[in-house]
Each structure stands twice: as C-alpha cells, then as structure tokens.
Design an enzyme around this catalytic site. Sequence first.
Site, PDB file in Angstrom:
ATOM      1  N   MET A 173      -6.657  19.830  -3.742  1.00  0.00           N
ATOM      2  CA  MET A 173      -7.115  20.475  -2.512  1.00  0.00           C
ATOM      3  C   MET A 173      -6.473  19.835  -1.289  1.00  0.00           C
ATOM      4  O   MET A 173      -6.072  20.516  -0.348  1.00  0.00           O
ATOM      5  CB  MET A 173      -8.640  20.400  -2.397  1.00  0.00           C
ATOM      6  CG  MET A 173      -9.196  21.168  -1.195  1.00  0.00           C
ATOM      7  SD  MET A 173     -10.981  20.985  -0.972  1.00  0.00           S
ATOM      8  CE  MET A 173     -11.598  21.961  -2.340  1.00  0.00           C
ATOM      9  N   TRP A 232      -2.851  20.827  -1.147  1.00  0.00           N
ATOM     10  CA  TRP A 232      -2.727  22.224  -0.737  1.00  0.00           C
ATOM     11  C   TRP A 232      -2.684  22.353   0.792  1.00  0.00           C
ATOM     12  O   TRP A 232      -1.929  23.150   1.339  1.00  0.00           O
ATOM     13  CB  TRP A 232      -3.887  23.052  -1.296  1.00  0.00           C
ATOM     14  CG  TRP A 232      -3.990  24.389  -0.615  1.00  0.00           C
ATOM     15  CD1 TRP A 232      -3.144  25.449  -0.759  1.00  0.00           C
ATOM     16  CD2 TRP A 232      -4.959  24.793   0.337  1.00  0.00           C
ATOM     17  NE1 TRP A 232      -3.540  26.496   0.055  1.00  0.00           N
ATOM     18  CE2 TRP A 232      -4.655  26.117   0.736  1.00  0.00           C
ATOM     19  CE3 TRP A 232      -6.082  24.164   0.902  1.00  0.00           C
ATOM     20  CZ2 TRP A 232      -5.424  26.813   1.662  1.00  0.00           C
ATOM     21  CZ3 TRP A 232      -6.843  24.870   1.824  1.00  0.00           C
ATOM     22  CH2 TRP A 232      -6.503  26.176   2.191  1.00  0.00           C
ATOM     23  N   HIS A 233      -3.474  21.560   1.481  1.00  0.00           N
ATOM     24  CA  HIS A 233      -3.450  21.613   2.950  1.00  0.00           C
ATOM     25  C   HIS A 233      -2.104  21.166   3.500  1.00  0.00           C
ATOM     26  O   HIS A 233      -1.672  21.634   4.553  1.00  0.00           O
ATOM     27  CB  HIS A 233      -4.556  20.721   3.535  1.00  0.00           C
ATOM     28  CG  HIS A 233      -5.931  21.331   3.468  1.00  0.00           C
ATOM     29  ND1 HIS A 233      -6.827  21.035   2.460  1.00  0.00           N
ATOM     30  CD2 HIS A 233      -6.545  22.239   4.255  1.00  0.00           C
ATOM     31  CE1 HIS A 233      -7.946  21.723   2.657  1.00  0.00           C
ATOM     32  NE2 HIS A 233      -7.797  22.467   3.729  1.00  0.00           N
ATOM     33  N   GLY A 234      -1.441  20.277   2.802  1.00  0.00           N
ATOM     34  CA  GLY A 234      -0.137  19.778   3.237  1.00  0.00           C
ATOM     35  C   GLY A 234       0.163  18.459   2.558  1.00  0.00           C
ATOM     36  O   GLY A 234      -0.753  17.795   2.065  1.00  0.00           O
TER      37      GLY A 234
END
Length: 404
Positions: free
Chosen positions: A337, A340-342
């Site tokens: 997670m 996924w944001h960066g």
Amino acid sequence: MIPYGDFPFFFIAFAVLLPIIIYGLFGKKNIHLNFIATVIMIAIIFKDNHKHILGIPYLSYSFMSLAFFVAFQCILIKLYIKIAAKKNTLPIFILMICLSILPLAVVKVLQSSMFHLSSWTFHDTPIKAIFGFLGISYIMFKCIQIILEIRDKRIKSIKIYDLLRFLLFFPTISSGPIDRYKRFLKDESKPLTQERYSTLLHKAIHYIFMGFLYKYVIAYLINTYIISNLHFATDPLLYKLAYMYAYSFYLFFDFAGYSLFAIAFSYLLSIETPQNFNKPFLSKNIKDFWNRWHMSLSFWFRDMIYMRFVFFMSKKKYIKNNLLVSNIGFMINFMVMGIWHGIEWFYILYGLYHGILFVLYGYYEQWKKKHPVKIPVKVMDVIGIIVTFHIVAFGFLIFSGKLF
C-alpha cells in the site's frame, strides 16, 4: 478538468446527466445512455488545450494514454479468460498480474525518478504526461480484481462492453471509491422504480451538499488559515505538531468531500457505489481505523493481498504459526500500500509504520485476553479513540513527507 475540482465541473456534469435524471424520475434506466454520458464526461475531463494530438484538444496525451491503457487491460483480461479455461496455472496468473501492473509501475518510477522529468521531452511533451494519466491506479485496481476472480473461477466470461462500462465509470475514475466488477453489474441490472430513483436522488443531493461543506468549506479553511500560516511556529517541534493535526483533518475533509461527490454522481446514474469513510477519527483501535478510512481501498488490499497471502501460506503450510503468518501478511499488505502511493521514502515508511502498528495490536489483543482490564468499557473506548487518533495523525505526518 479535474473531477469535482471546481464549480464549472458540477454545472457541466449536471447538464450532461440531466436526461438521465429526468429518465430516472420516470422510473426508467438505460445503460447505453449512462455509457454515453460517461464517454462525454471523460472527453471533457481529459481535454487539454495545450498537450494534444492533431490539433484536437479532446485527443490529449492523457486521453490517449487512458485509451491505450484500457485497451491493453481489456485484451489482457480477455486473453486470460481464454487461457484460464484451459490452463489456469500459477505462473500464467503471476505473469498476467505483472503485465497488468507494469504500466502503473513505469509511471511510479518515472514520477519518483531522481531526474527532473520536466526536462525529458519528446517533441516538447513531457514523458510523464505521455505515460501517466488521471485515475490509472484506480482502473488498475479494478483490472487486478477481475484477474484474481478469473483465477478463482468466479468470473468465467466477460463482455467487452460490460468491462468498458465498469472501468470507465466517470464518477469514480480519478480517485475511487473502488468498486467490484460483479457488484457493479448487479447494481446496474437492478430494476429501477420511481421510488427507488427518488431515494437515490435525495441521497445524491444530500451527499453533494455534505461534499461542498467538507471540501470547499472546512478543508479550504484549514488549508488557508492554518496550514498556510504555520510560520508563527518558530519551534520545529511545535510546527510539526501543528502541521500534523491540521494536515490530518485537512486530508480527511478534502478526500471525504471528494468521495461524497463521487458517490452522489454514481447515485444519479443509479449505481450505489460503496462508501469510503465512516467516522474514521472515532476509531477505537488501528484495525477499526482501517475499517473506517478509505474503506474501498483498505478492503481491496485486505481481500486481494492479505487474505490471499494468509490462505496461500495456510494451504501450503510453509509456516505453521498462524500469528506469524498473519503478521507477515500485515507487513506485506501495508508495504505494498505504501509503495502504491509512490516509491519515495516517506510513503514506504508510512506503509511500514502501519504494518508494525497492526502487528503490535495483534500482540496487545493476545495480552488483553490473558490480562483482563477492569476499567469500564466506555472509558476504554474513549482512551482507545484518543490513542488511535494520535498514532494515525503521526502516520499522516509521515505520509506528508514533513517528518524530517
């Protein structure tokens, strides 16, 4: 045009959806009319007067990226259905997942590159603009969910037209909430009555007003009068504390406001998109928080990563300690997670932080069973809410990149 980003968007969206609203008030629904409205809105959202092809603003680089990405995912899904019907092996499944994720991975790497992407150009067009587009992550989540359900044999056939309506559904295309394919189609096929649409319309109007209050009043005031004026805090610790609290509330009201808009416009199209927030700052523990915060995303990660990892490890019996399997699952879940944001350090640290919180809370639950606390339940609930809010707010400080 950014969805729900300014007032003209709402006027345009209402104008486009007006025939559907009138149709719905007569208790009628037409999925083809809904799809036409979606195509029109996507063309408006992705229109770019500066970065376009053949002198046509509606053929922007981001729109073409969206078209190629969706076409690629549709081909991948249709191909996997054919292959899975004959040979549904683990290596083929992993390959399909990797191919589905590949475009987003390229975008994330480019966005987080140590180089200045604005200087990488192709005929004066930034490479970032060619590869990336609004909503790529959320469309990919939908595609992976479909691939996983094909693997589980829960989906055995898909029509391209059904898939396009699901993937391109404009109210949620940019930032969710994340819907599920079978739930969406089931909702879409429900018979519509005047009474049901009237109820959906009333809810939509209520959510729109709540969204304006959250995003354009409360979040705006927090950002304008608190976050933008924290220069008064000369002490670094005081600044970080003030920023932590202000940013936490700003993040909630801004994103919750957006989600309310997305759900409202879904209702206008007779689709009851799942809720995204449920009073998250009243959570009594970290698990309760992730059952209330960005629920469509947290439930997606729980079902698609955590649960599958635990099931796989339990089935293969590689690790016999169930608690250890669960803890590893939590760490993988939140690390993914965060990434996924960066791939910046603060996103990875944010994921690691929440994974550790889940592990620690698991041990705390075990300890509590052996050492019952005699404090009244209501008092414990209040203590839990206060403690949870502060550890969550510190997580948002990490997420903001302003911890160091």
